[in-house]
Design a protein around this motif. Structure first.
Motif, mmCIF file in Angstrom:
data_model
loop_
_atom_site.group_PDB
_atom_site.id
_atom_site.type_symbol
_atom_site.label_atom_id
_atom_site.label_comp_id
_atom_site.label_asym_id
_atom_site.label_seq_id
_atom_site.Cartn_x
_atom_site.Cartn_y
_atom_site.Cartn_z
ATOM 1 N N ALA A 44 53.450 -19.123 -3.459
ATOM 2 C CA ALA A 44 53.900 -20.812 -1.912
ATOM 3 C C ALA A 44 54.836 -21.051 -1.806
ATOM 4 C CB ALA A 44 52.523 -20.985 -1.762
ATOM 5 N N ALA A 45 55.314 -21.798 -2.884
ATOM 6 C CA ALA A 45 56.482 -22.440 -3.392
ATOM 7 C C ALA A 45 57.266 -22.301 -2.123
ATOM 8 C CB ALA A 45 56.578 -22.904 -5.031
ATOM 9 N N PHE A 46 57.663 -21.155 -2.448
ATOM 10 C CA PHE A 46 58.717 -20.323 -2.249
ATOM 11 C C PHE A 46 58.631 -20.060 -0.327
ATOM 12 C CE2 PHE A 46 58.895 -19.402 -6.677
ATOM 13 C CZ PHE A 46 60.695 -19.748 -6.935
ATOM 14 N N ALA A 97 62.151 -24.952 -4.766
ATOM 15 C CA ALA A 97 61.423 -24.317 -5.106
ATOM 16 C C ALA A 97 60.867 -23.832 -6.426
ATOM 17 C CB ALA A 97 61.191 -23.451 -4.713
ATOM 18 N N VAL A 98 61.538 -24.122 -7.250
ATOM 19 C CA VAL A 98 60.969 -23.597 -8.672
ATOM 20 C C VAL A 98 59.636 -24.702 -8.906
ATOM 21 C CG1 VAL A 98 61.698 -23.586 -11.208
ATOM 22 C CG2 VAL A 98 63.009 -22.383 -9.625
ATOM 23 N N TYR A 99 60.369 -26.320 -9.100
ATOM 24 C CA TYR A 99 60.037 -27.471 -9.355
ATOM 25 C C TYR A 99 58.384 -27.283 -8.702
ATOM 26 C CZ TYR A 99 58.228 -32.114 -9.455
ATOM 27 O OH TYR A 99 57.188 -33.316 -9.344
ATOM 28 N N ASN A 100 58.043 -26.916 -7.431
ATOM 29 C CA ASN A 100 57.005 -26.361 -6.868
ATOM 30 C C ASN A 100 56.194 -25.685 -7.387
ATOM 31 O OD1 ASN A 100 57.118 -28.240 -5.448
ATOM 32 N ND2 ASN A 100 57.969 -27.064 -3.410
ATOM 33 N N SER A 101 56.299 -24.658 -7.577
ATOM 34 C CA SER A 101 56.042 -23.293 -8.781
ATOM 35 C C SER A 101 56.187 -24.070 -9.686
ATOM 36 C CB SER A 101 57.224 -22.016 -8.500
ATOM 37 O OG SER A 101 56.656 -21.499 -9.609
ATOM 38 N N GLN A 103 54.999 -26.714 -10.994
ATOM 39 C CA GLN A 103 53.653 -27.367 -11.068
ATOM 40 C C GLN A 103 52.430 -26.997 -10.913
ATOM 41 O OE1 GLN A 103 54.275 -30.933 -10.657
ATOM 42 N NE2 GLN A 103 55.898 -30.869 -11.221
ATOM 43 N N LYS A 104 52.168 -25.884 -10.902
ATOM 44 C CA LYS A 104 51.188 -24.674 -10.507
ATOM 45 C C LYS A 104 51.429 -23.717 -12.196
ATOM 46 C CE LYS A 104 51.186 -24.434 -5.339
ATOM 47 N NZ LYS A 104 51.347 -23.926 -4.490
#
Length: 128
Positions: A44-46, A97-101, A103-104
């Protein structure tokens, strides 16, 4: 992820023959958009960012056309600044996007990516 990597290579390498761009940046932005579309199915980060890269691709194509037909140096300088802003924005969106990904899913070294983006930002600003 491979399309994003190839797109980034096209953004960073500037091959010109007689001032004609052999590997234009709009192709790189388009490939990054395709990579984001594929990754949005699994992460979902992307999500909702591929359209921005397609927009960057269109803007980059317009900048190439304007560069061919506009001979005023001041307008070319403004177009150069617009191209730099688009380029830095695209790289920052990839970092987000990499940062949000990260986190998960765990460590993806997003901090190093942000440091590289900050360095590139400083270098671009200092070159103006």
């Amino acid at each position: 992820m491979q399309k994003i990597f190839i797109g980034l290579l096209l953004l960073f390498f500037d091959f010109k023959i007689n001032n004609f761009d052999i590997l234009p940046q709009f192709v790189g932005y388009f490939l990054i958009g395709q990579g984001f579309s594929e990754l949005s199915k699994t992460d979902a980060a992307f999500d909702n960012r591929s359209e921005l890269f397609y927009g960057f691709s269109v803007l980059s194509l317009c900048l190439i056309g304007a560069d061919l037909f506009i001979y005023l140096e001041s307008i070319r300088d403004v177009l150069g600044v617009v191209a730099i802003i688009i380029h830095l924005s695209a790289l920052y969106l990839i970092y987000l996007a990499v940062y949000n990904s990260e986190q998960k899913s765990g460590e993806l070294n997003a901090k190093h990516l942000k440091d590289c983006w900050t360095f590139l930002l400083i270098m671009q600003i200092s070159s103006l």
